[in-house]
Design a protein around this motif. Structure first.
Motif, short mmCIF file in Angstrom:
data_model
loop_
_atom_site.label_atom_id
_atom_site.label_comp_id
_atom_site.label_asym_id
_atom_site.label_seq_id
_atom_site.Cartn_x
_atom_site.Cartn_y
_atom_site.Cartn_z
N UNK A 41 13.00 1.91 -0.79
CA UNK A 41 14.32 2.40 -0.38
C UNK A 41 14.36 3.91 -0.19
N UNK A 42 13.26 4.48 0.31
CA UNK A 42 13.25 5.90 0.63
C UNK A 42 13.75 6.10 2.06
N UNK A 43 14.28 7.27 2.34
CA UNK A 43 14.84 7.56 3.65
C UNK A 43 13.90 8.44 4.44
N UNK B 20 12.65 10.97 1.73
CA UNK B 20 13.66 11.47 0.81
C UNK B 20 14.22 10.31 0.01
N UNK B 21 14.33 10.52 -1.30
CA UNK B 21 14.90 9.51 -2.19
C UNK B 21 16.38 9.81 -2.37
N UNK B 22 17.27 8.94 -1.90
CA UNK B 22 18.70 9.22 -2.01
C UNK B 22 19.21 9.17 -3.44
N UNK B 23 18.46 8.50 -4.33
CA UNK B 23 18.88 8.41 -5.73
C UNK B 23 17.89 9.12 -6.61
N UNK B 24 17.50 8.46 -7.68
CA UNK B 24 16.48 9.02 -8.57
C UNK B 24 15.12 8.87 -7.92
N UNK B 25 14.29 9.85 -8.13
CA UNK B 25 12.96 9.81 -7.55
C UNK B 25 12.16 8.66 -8.13
N UNK B 26 11.57 7.87 -7.28
CA UNK B 26 10.79 6.73 -7.73
C UNK B 26 9.38 7.18 -8.06
N UNK B 27 8.85 6.78 -9.21
CA UNK B 27 7.49 7.18 -9.56
C UNK B 27 6.49 6.65 -8.57
N UNK C 110 -4.67 9.77 9.09
CA UNK C 110 -3.45 10.46 9.52
C UNK C 110 -2.42 9.48 10.06
N UNK C 111 -2.87 8.53 10.87
CA UNK C 111 -1.94 7.53 11.41
C UNK C 111 -1.36 6.65 10.30
N UNK C 112 -2.10 6.52 9.21
CA UNK C 112 -1.60 5.69 8.11
C UNK C 112 -0.37 6.30 7.44
N UNK C 113 -0.12 7.60 7.66
CA UNK C 113 1.09 8.22 7.12
C UNK C 113 2.34 7.56 7.68
N UNK C 114 2.27 7.19 8.94
CA UNK C 114 3.41 6.51 9.56
C UNK C 114 3.64 5.16 8.89
N UNK C 115 2.56 4.42 8.67
CA UNK C 115 2.66 3.12 8.00
C UNK C 115 3.16 3.30 6.58
N UNK C 116 2.66 4.33 5.91
CA UNK C 116 3.09 4.60 4.55
C UNK C 116 4.59 4.84 4.49
N UNK C 117 5.12 5.59 5.44
CA UNK C 117 6.56 5.87 5.46
C UNK C 117 7.37 4.61 5.69
N UNK C 118 6.90 3.75 6.59
CA UNK C 118 7.62 2.51 6.88
C UNK C 118 7.64 1.60 5.65
N UNK C 119 6.49 1.46 4.99
CA UNK C 119 6.43 0.64 3.77
C UNK C 119 7.28 1.25 2.66
N UNK C 120 7.24 2.56 2.53
CA UNK C 120 8.03 3.23 1.49
C UNK C 120 9.52 3.05 1.72
N UNK C 121 9.93 3.11 2.98
CA UNK C 121 11.34 2.91 3.30
C UNK C 121 11.77 1.47 3.03
N UNK C 122 10.87 0.52 3.34
CA UNK C 122 11.21 -0.89 3.18
C UNK C 122 11.14 -1.35 1.72
N UNK C 123 10.11 -0.91 1.00
CA UNK C 123 9.88 -1.40 -0.36
C UNK C 123 10.50 -0.53 -1.44
#
Length: 324
Positions: A299-301, A162-169, A284-297
């Motif tokens: 700022x997605x929640x 989830x993007x707390x602000x504007x959706x990032x492209x 499928x396991x890469x989805x977890x990695x994707x979420x971690x990178x997305x949250x870190x880089x």
């Protein structure tokens, strides 16, 4: 764990450790792909042609394969090069090329959120072709594991981030939070089914081809990526006017190309020495990695759907590869 299940029986600890490390590296690269592509955006748009990135990725894989043969990382087969065995890889390249283009084309007939959720059906199509072409029967436990993978992918696509602000492209949430309403046309559904079938067939056919031929993996990849380069060169040239081959490329874009090239080589090793099912688990396991990178880089929640998807993926791994 058998080869058909994606394992490597009879390996000593050092080789088993290298196999595990390869799977972890492939998972990490798959997971980092979407965030890295998002970092390539300039003013909300990708500054280079997608066909350029695909062509350069195929060319990089081809060069890496040639290098591994030239420097002796993999042995060249004795006698004359078996060039006649290269022909079947043309079908693999054609299937992969058709699949890559379908991804772009079918989004005209459905919103991206619907595509992300329904595209998880390719897990089922891969399992179907895996059983039909390789004559390997999945147990009820393994079938349940693959079903859980499909549900996990749908949960993550529906709202894992989830993007707390504007959706990032380029972020996974951009498809869910954008203004486009949920919709799918009958033609879009037909194309999506075709996409899933081709995705499963391309993976299983390539695995079958690689395992039947007694050739070094680097040489098989050389055949495959030669056809891939020729096909994508034609698609790029016939794509109409647009930016040049390297126009708009940045350091981030170069990293995307290099990482995808390395991951393509890792995936080919997985299919030759493991299985297409193992490839599904890596993705499928890469989805977890994707979420971690997305949250870190980006700022997605992370949301409850992400944790549910992670739980389902972990359960699927235990069911499929656990002791029976």
């Amino acid at each position: 764990m058998s080869v058909e299940d994606g394992g490597m029986p009879g390996l000593g600890r050092p080789r088993q450790a290298r196999w595990t490390l390869m799977l972890l590296l492939s998972t990490a690269i798959c997971g980092a792909h979407a965030p890295l592509r998002a970092l390539c955006h300039v003013n909300g748009k990708v500054p280079f042609r997608p066909s350029s990135a695909v062509l350069l990725t195929e060319l990089t894989k081809l060069l890496l394969c040639a290098l591994s043969l030239l420097v002796g990382w993999q042995a060249w087969p004795q006698g004359a090069p078996p060039w006649r065995q290269a022909a079947p890889f043309a079908l693999s390249a054609l299937l992969y090329g058709a699949n890559n283009n379908l991804v772009i084309y079918l989004q005209r007939y459905m919103d991206p959120s619907t595509y992300q959720v329904l595209s998880n059906l390719k897990i089922g199509s891969t399992a179907l072709f895996y059983c039909l072409c390789l004559r390997h029967r999945l147990s009820a436990r393994q079938g349940l594991a693959l079903l859980l993978l499909m549900v996990a992918g749908a949960c993550y696509a529906a709202g894992g981030l989830q993007d707390p602000g504007n959706t990032l492209p380029g972020s996974p949430l951009a498809v869910a939070a954008g203004p486009m309403p949920l919709h799918i046309t009958p033609l879009g559904l037909l194309l999506l089914i075709l996409y899933c079938l081709i995705s499963g067939l391309s993976s299983v056919y390539t695995e079958l081809l690689m395992k039947r031929q007694r050739l070094p993996l680097a040489l098989q990849n050389l055949f495959l990526y030669t056809f891939g380069v020729l096909l994508n060169l034609g698609l790029h040239a016939g794509g109409g006017p647009g930016p040049g081959l390297l126009e708009g490329f940045s350091g981030w874009a170069a990293l995307v190309v290099l990482s995808q090239a390395v991951n393509g080589l890792l995936m080919s090793a997985v299919m030759k020495h493991g299985s297409s099912i193992t490839r599904l688990f890596v993705v499928s396991c890469s989805l977890v990695v994707n979420a971690v990178f997305s949250a870190a880089l980006l700022q997605l929640q992370l949301t409850a759907a992400f944790f549910l998807a992670t739980l389902l993926i972990g359960l699927a791994v235990c069911l499929y590869y656990g002791s029976r």
